[in-house]
Design an enzyme around this catalytic site. Structure first.
Site, mmCIF file in Angstrom:
data_model
loop_
_atom_site.group_PDB
_atom_site.id
_atom_site.type_symbol
_atom_site.label_atom_id
_atom_site.label_comp_id
_atom_site.label_asym_id
_atom_site.label_seq_id
_atom_site.Cartn_x
_atom_site.Cartn_y
_atom_site.Cartn_z
ATOM 1 N N ARG A 158 -5.992 0.845 4.610
ATOM 2 C CA ARG A 158 -4.924 1.414 3.782
ATOM 3 C C ARG A 158 -4.754 0.675 2.459
ATOM 4 N NH1 ARG A 158 -2.901 -0.838 8.515
ATOM 5 N NH2 ARG A 158 -1.150 -2.312 8.423
ATOM 6 N N ARG A 167 3.763 -14.172 20.685
ATOM 7 C CA ARG A 167 2.508 -13.534 20.288
ATOM 8 C C ARG A 167 2.155 -12.436 21.284
ATOM 9 N NH1 ARG A 167 -2.793 -13.775 21.585
ATOM 10 N NH2 ARG A 167 -2.438 -15.380 23.163
ATOM 11 N N GLY A 213 -0.238 -2.495 12.570
ATOM 12 C CA GLY A 213 -1.079 -3.670 12.759
ATOM 13 C C GLY A 213 -2.321 -3.599 11.897
ATOM 14 N N GLY A 258 3.874 -4.735 3.775
ATOM 15 C CA GLY A 258 5.287 -5.078 3.762
ATOM 16 C C GLY A 258 5.602 -6.403 4.430
ATOM 17 N N TRP A 295 0.471 6.779 9.705
ATOM 18 C CA TRP A 295 1.210 6.041 10.737
ATOM 19 C C TRP A 295 2.598 5.653 10.249
ATOM 20 C CZ3 TRP A 295 -1.600 2.639 14.789
ATOM 21 C CH2 TRP A 295 -2.714 3.336 15.296
ATOM 22 N N ASN A 296 2.760 5.369 8.951
ATOM 23 C CA ASN A 296 4.101 5.152 8.400
ATOM 24 C C ASN A 296 4.970 6.382 8.661
ATOM 25 O OD1 ASN A 296 2.958 3.433 5.415
ATOM 26 N ND2 ASN A 296 3.809 2.536 7.272
ATOM 27 N N HIS A 336 0.821 -1.212 0.000
ATOM 28 C CA HIS A 336 0.000 0.000 0.000
ATOM 29 C C HIS A 336 0.856 1.265 0.000
ATOM 30 C CE1 HIS A 336 1.089 0.715 4.202
ATOM 31 N NE2 HIS A 336 0.920 -0.592 4.366
ATOM 32 N N GLY A 337 0.227 2.409 -0.249
ATOM 33 C CA GLY A 337 0.922 3.686 -0.206
ATOM 34 C C GLY A 337 1.227 4.134 1.219
ATOM 35 N N GLU A 390 -1.771 -7.341 7.277
ATOM 36 C CA GLU A 390 -0.518 -7.225 8.014
ATOM 37 C C GLU A 390 -0.645 -7.974 9.333
ATOM 38 O OE1 GLU A 390 2.631 -7.142 8.356
ATOM 39 O OE2 GLU A 390 2.956 -5.151 7.448
ATOM 40 N N ARG A 391 0.455 -8.131 10.027
ATOM 41 C CA ARG A 391 0.445 -8.778 11.345
ATOM 42 C C ARG A 391 -0.430 -7.999 12.321
ATOM 43 N NH1 ARG A 391 5.738 -9.276 15.341
ATOM 44 N NH2 ARG A 391 4.772 -10.626 16.940
#
Length: 206
Positions: free
Chosen positions: A59, A117, A22, A154, A14-15, A9-10, A83-84
């Site tokens: 996202r 976890r 998450g 990612g 938060w990036n 994603h772009g 994502e995780r």
């Protein structure tokens, strides 16, 4: 030969703040939307995409909506490409998280960290299992001559690449990277079940 193209994603808000995303509903920045637009133009020029499989997080949905301005293909949203889930760590600054919780830092705790976890979250090993399982399902469902676009994150792309390269999770995460809206391309030979990595983490389009 099936072509599978995986894209991240772009850029999100938060990036930019370096926060653990998450499953958060983080939105694209103006730069992230520009990245997605350039990605869409490149995908339309380079490939004839038959269908899209996408993570159902906000996202990726937002990114796919921009891609579909260039790519005329139906999309199916699938939680397996998420994502995780970082659980209670969601929203923490990345550097702060590993300083406060070194047991989750791959460089410090090694493979043990890959199997830990977070409360209400999932381990990297669990994410790899679900991503690889969905990858294998995607291969089984694909026609030999089609091109499939996977819009994801990612982490899943790196874990998939690590699986195909035979890497452990520590190497997979620490030694590989995926830029926002990067292109990773796979060529799949259905007769031999061989998968060739054609390109990875390609951000030359922006």
């Amino acid at each position: 030969m099936t072509t599978i193209v995986a894209v991240r994603h772009g850029e999100t808000t938060w990036n930019r703040k370096q926060l653990l995303q998450g499953w958060s509903p983080a939105r694209l920045t103006d730069l992230g939307r520009e990245q997605a637009d350039k990605l869409g133009a490149t995908l339309a020029e380079r490939y004839e995409i038959d269908r899209i499989r996408s993570s159902d997080l906000h996202r990726t949905e937002e990114t796919v909506a921009i891609l579909q301005e260039h790519v005329d293909a139906p999309v199916t949203y699938d939680s397996a490409w998420r994502e995780r889930d970082v659980g209670v760590f969601q929203g923490l600054p990345i550097d702060e998280m590993f300083e406060r919780f070194p047991a989750y830092e791959l460089g410090e705790a090694g493979s043990d960290a890959a199997h830990r976890r977070p409360d209400s979250g999932e381990s990297l090993a669990a994410v790899r299992d679900r991503v690889v399982d969905r990858w294998e399902t995607t291969l089984a469902e694909s026609d030999p001559s089609e091109t499939v676009l996977i819009a994801t994150h990612g982490g899943p792309i790196r874990l998939l690449l690590g699986h195909l390269k035979g890497l452990g999770i520590v190497e997979t995460i620490l030694d590989q990277s995926q830029g926002n809206c990067a292109i990773t391309e796979f060529a799949v030979d259905h007769e031999t079940d061989a998968v060739r990595i054609v390109r990875e983490n390609d951000t030359s389009h922006y």
